[in-house]
Design a protein around this motif. Structure first.
Motif, PDB file in Angstrom:
ATOM      1  N   TYR A  52      37.536  32.517  38.103  1.00 18.01           N
ATOM      2  CA  TYR A  52      37.614  33.873  37.534  1.00 18.01           C
ATOM      3  C   TYR A  52      36.219  34.502  37.474  1.00 18.01           C
ATOM      4  CZ  TYR A  52      38.264  37.536  34.009  1.00 18.01           C
ATOM      5  OH  TYR A  52      38.271  38.732  33.334  1.00 18.01           O
ATOM      6  N   LYS A  96      43.778  39.628  36.480  1.00 17.78           N
ATOM      7  CA  LYS A  96      42.802  39.092  35.529  1.00 17.78           C
ATOM      8  C   LYS A  96      43.316  39.024  34.086  1.00 17.78           C
ATOM      9  CE  LYS A  96      38.512  40.020  38.034  1.00 17.78           C
ATOM     10  NZ  LYS A  96      37.239  40.748  38.050  1.00 17.78           N
ATOM     11  N   GLY A 148      34.752  35.933  40.646  1.00 19.28           N
ATOM     12  CA  GLY A 148      35.476  37.031  41.271  1.00 19.28           C
ATOM     13  C   GLY A 148      36.577  36.630  42.216  1.00 19.28           C
ATOM     14  N   ALA A 204      42.185  38.717  41.623  1.00 16.61           N
ATOM     15  CA  ALA A 204      42.364  40.160  41.762  1.00 16.61           C
ATOM     16  C   ALA A 204      42.360  40.831  40.401  1.00 16.61           C
ATOM     17  CB  ALA A 204      43.681  40.453  42.489  1.00 16.61           C
ATOM     18  N   ASP A 205      41.899  42.095  40.373  1.00 14.63           N
ATOM     19  CA  ASP A 205      41.763  42.800  39.102  1.00 14.63           C
ATOM     20  C   ASP A 205      43.078  42.897  38.342  1.00 14.63           C
ATOM     21  OD1 ASP A 205      39.084  43.178  39.545  1.00 14.63           O
ATOM     22  OD2 ASP A 205      39.311  45.185  40.428  1.00 14.63           O
ATOM     23  N   GLU A 206      44.187  43.118  39.076  1.00 10.03           N
ATOM     24  CA  GLU A 206      45.466  43.280  38.380  1.00 10.03           C
ATOM     25  C   GLU A 206      45.966  41.962  37.773  1.00 10.03           C
ATOM     26  OE1 GLU A 206      46.350  42.859  42.845  1.00 10.03           O
ATOM     27  OE2 GLU A 206      44.890  43.867  41.541  1.00 10.03           O
TER      28      GLU A 206
END
Length: 352
Positions: free
Chosen positions: A38, A48, A41, A44-46
């Motif tokens: 995490y 997290k 990176g 994926a942002d959605e």
């Protein structure tokens, strides 16, 4: 020698405590791996927020399940439940990090190795079946026909085969290690000639049984037995005959004991018996039965029938002492009194 059931339970409990500490470290390692992925990176942002939530819940599980003392003692069932939850956590993390394409896929190996080392072959096989089901759940297939196709099954098998291989190797190594450790432990705690406890093994069991007697205010007695004519037999027939005598003595004594009684070789021709839940009167009865059995059980040496006898000292908890060393000293004193009094007798009280 067959250990008594309570002793095996004590030994297993100590082993499980050590395994449990290792499992806790593996659980934290799993969490750290996902956390690092995490942090660098890889998520994926959605995904997290839900991954962060899973990390929080998994950390709470580790803290609560392991450090909140919900369980009074370790058990293999507890460890099995932990491996199932570990599998669930890995599967959830994989779902949000690329499924079977996720670089975290090998985290399943931690679960497999944990199961192999802690739970044995059958449980590891069941764990492997669970992980295989998770593989199918995480796989990409558009229809049931594709799922059942030979091509899809071949691809899944190729991807899953390394996990099967690791499970097999880990369980084999774990089995060999466990066998070796048990063998070493048995050799360190048993007498080579007679197969009963030696001093070290006796000390371990005696400390536990005396602790139970003190905790529950229950009686306990100790017998110290000495062969009256081992030296004479060694001189006349040789040490091989003496060894035969000792083995016969052990077999004769064991025939008079309960499965909960503890017999050990104290050294030379001396034997100790620990009698749980036995007051002085009961200990005297047991000692007399043993003395009589030894006297009436002949052995054949070089074609000659040889009779032997034994002198026995009796000491009891709590009337004569609160630890094994004191009880043993009391029994030793009485056993020598039996020797001085003519041998082939039981002494429970020494005249002052």
């Amino acid at each position: 020698m067959a250990k008594d059931r309570d002793t095996m339970t004590t030994v297993e409990r100590e082993e499980l405590r050590g395994i449990s500490r290792s499992v806790a470290e593996i659980e934290w390692l799993q969490l750290i791996i996902v956390l690092l992925y995490y942090a660098f990176g890889g998520i994926a942002d959605e995904d997290k927020p839900i991954v962060v939530l899973s990390l929080v819940f998994y950390a709470a599980f580790i803290m609560g399940f392991r450090y909140a003392n919900f369980f009074k003692q370790e058990s293999r069932w507890k460890l099995a439940v932990e491996t199932w939850i570990m599998t669930g956590f890995v599967t959830f993390a994989l779902w949000h990090t690329g499924k079977l394409e996720s670089p975290l896929l090998n985290s399943y190996l931690l679960v497999i190795i944990t199961s192999a080392l802690a739970l044995g072959k059958l449980t590891t096989l069941l764990e492997l079946a669970l992980i295989g089901t998770c593989f199918i759940f995480l796989g990409s297939h558009s229809s049931i026909n594709e799922l059942l196709s030979l091509k899809y099954a071949g691809g899944m098998f190729a991807q899953f085969a390394p996990f099967v291989l690791v499970a097999y190797i880990a369980t084999m190594f774990a089995s060999d290690i466990r066998y070796g450790l048990n063998k070493v432990k048995m050799m360190s705690e048993t007498d080579e000639l007679t197969g009963i406890y030696n001093r070290r093994g006796f000390a371990i069991v005696a400390g536990r049984l005396l602790g139970q007697s003190a905790r529950y205010s229950r009686p306990l007695s100790l017998l110290l037995i000495d062969s009256d004519n081992l030296k004479k037999i060694n001189d006349e027939y040789g040490h091989h005959a003496g060894d035969q005598l000792l083995i016969t003595l052990v077999n004769t004594i064991q025939a008079q004991l309960r499965h909960t009684d503890i017999l050990a070789r104290h050294g030379g021709d001396e034997f100790i018996i620990l009698l749980p839940e036995t007051p002085p009167s009961g200990a005297l009865d047991v000692a007399e039965r043993i003395r009589n059995a030894i006297e009436t059980t002949p052995i054949v040496l070089e074609g000659k029938i040889v009779h032997t006898t034994a002198s026995i000292g009796v000491a009891s908890y709590p009337s004569e002492g609160y630890n094994i060393d004191v009880l043993l000293a009391q029994a030793d004193h009485k056993m020598y009194a039996a020797k001085l009094g003519g041998r082939n007798r039981v002494v429970m009280e020494v005249a002052v």
